[in-house]
Design an enzyme around this catalytic site. Structure first.
Site: not given
Ligand code: ACO
Length: 343
Positions: A121, A270, A300
């Site tokens: 990520c 994020h 995500n």
């Protein structure tokens, strides 16, 4: 020394929408729309069809960014591709993207360096930092940075895997980082990692210390146990560390610039969990008007979340030239990063 600015953004998400209810109906997962929305904010995500890989998603995102940057593909000096779902173990997906961009043939042939970044990520911000350094050093004029993920192929889409499977979606985002003499661009970037937590969120499909690295049956066919095949995550530990590290690295970046959160026009966090970002917002006193989200629609998308947000925000008019933007990410490793950009 030139400045390094983001000259173009692009994104691509596959057309197939998978709602929370689809996880129940199509895959038979014991979950509910309410559970997922309440814990994560996610309402739906996109899944790529079988046959579509990481570099396939990266291509249209990259082409959109190159077009907006106003350059030709052959003006690129380097490709950096951030992913945890690369097409194969090796080579990386960057070289497949180069080939798909048509940079390996005929009069367009330009054998620019291609590099994959495997920082989950935080991959996009690690890549942005790398591209910025390349451009500021004078070594490169235009660096393509792409975050691309095909998670759907590697999710345990059963009740056993529901905690992880409800979180992730497929998508790609891209930016071009270009040299400029203008007083704008990436002002600072900060990256960090804490390997003590490497096993908290991991997909250990093989163990290279074992002989062979994947156990074989009597016929020499690899056998991967479910706990090795699918990502394993201690969600609460990730949640806690994400908030602490994201707040810390954002403050570090602001301090390096001699600014506070008040000076930031747009926060691009994020998209791991809407609750993580809302908690951060509350803790730091950031108003909703200064934040963009898309986790509700895409889940995500790991290395792709921030560049997708940038591409959407520039097109919706939420992100305009002259604005000061803070980007912050945290993920498996643990790894984290932040960047302050004058758009
Ligand atoms: N639907 C219904 N129930 C579920 C689901 C689901 N989708 N998932 C888990 N549950 C159940 C569990 O089985 C458990 O049941 P039990 O008590 O009977 O054992 C119960 O819900 C609670 O499970 P927890 O895992 O403790 O739930 P938690 O409140 O921690 O929420 C979540 C889980 C949403 C994953 C949260 O921990 C989280 O978001 N953490 C951060 C994760 C994250 O950000 N990951 C990405 C990092 S980025 C990267 O680098 C890839």
């Amino acid at each position: 020394m030139p400045n390094a600015y983001i000259s173009g953004t692009g994104f691509y998400v596959p057309p197939r929408v998978v709602t929370n209810d689809d996880l129940v109906k199509t895959y038979g997962i014991d979950t509910t729309h309410e559970w997922i929305v309440q814990r994560t904010g996610i309402e739906e995500r996109r899944f790529a069809e079988e046959g579509v890989g990481c570099a396939d998603l990266a291509l249209p995102a990259a082409e959109m960014a190159i077009e907006q940057a106003g350059i030709k593909k052959t003006d690129l000096d380097m490709i950096i591709l951030a992913t945890l779902s690369s097409d194969h173990c090796f080579p990386g997906s960057g070289v497949y993207l180069q080939r798909k961009l048509g940079l390996c043939e005929g009069s367009n042939a330009k054998f620019v360096p291609c590099m994959d970044v495997r920082n989950q990520c935080s991959g996009f911000l690690y890549s942005l930092g790398t591209a910025t350094s390349m451009v500021k050093s004078g070594a490169m004029k235009n660096v393509l940075v792409v975050g691309s993920e095909v998670h759907s192929a590697a999710l345990d889409l059963t009740t056993r895997g529901r905690t992880v499977a409800s979180l992730f979606g497929d998508g790609a985002g891209a930016v071009v980082v270009s040299a400029t003499e203008e007083d704008r661009g990436v002002r600072t970037w900060k990256l960090g990692a804490d390997g003590r937590h490497a096993d908290i969120l991991a997909q250990k499909i093989w163990d290279i210390s074992k002989r062979p690295f994947i156990p074989n049956d009597a016929n020499g066919v690899g056998q991967v146990q479910p706990e090795m095949m699918w990502a394993q995550m201690q969600g609460k530990t990730v949640f806690k560390h994400a908030i602490e590290r994201m707040a810390m690295v954002l403050m570090e970046a602001c301090m390096a610039e001699g600014i506070t959160g008040e000076n930031i026009d747009l926060f691009v966090f994020h998209q791991a969990n809407l609750r993580i970002n809302q908690y951060l917002q509350q803790m730091l006193g950031i108003p909703d008007s200064k934040v963009v989200h898309n986790i509700q629609r895409y889940g995500n998308t790991t290395a792709a979340t921030i560049p997708i947000l940038l591409a959407e925000a520039t097109r919706s008019g939420k992100l305009k030239k002259g604005m000061k933007v803070a980007m912050v990410a945290f993920g498996s490793g643990f790894t984290w990063g932040a960047a302050i950009v004058d758009w």
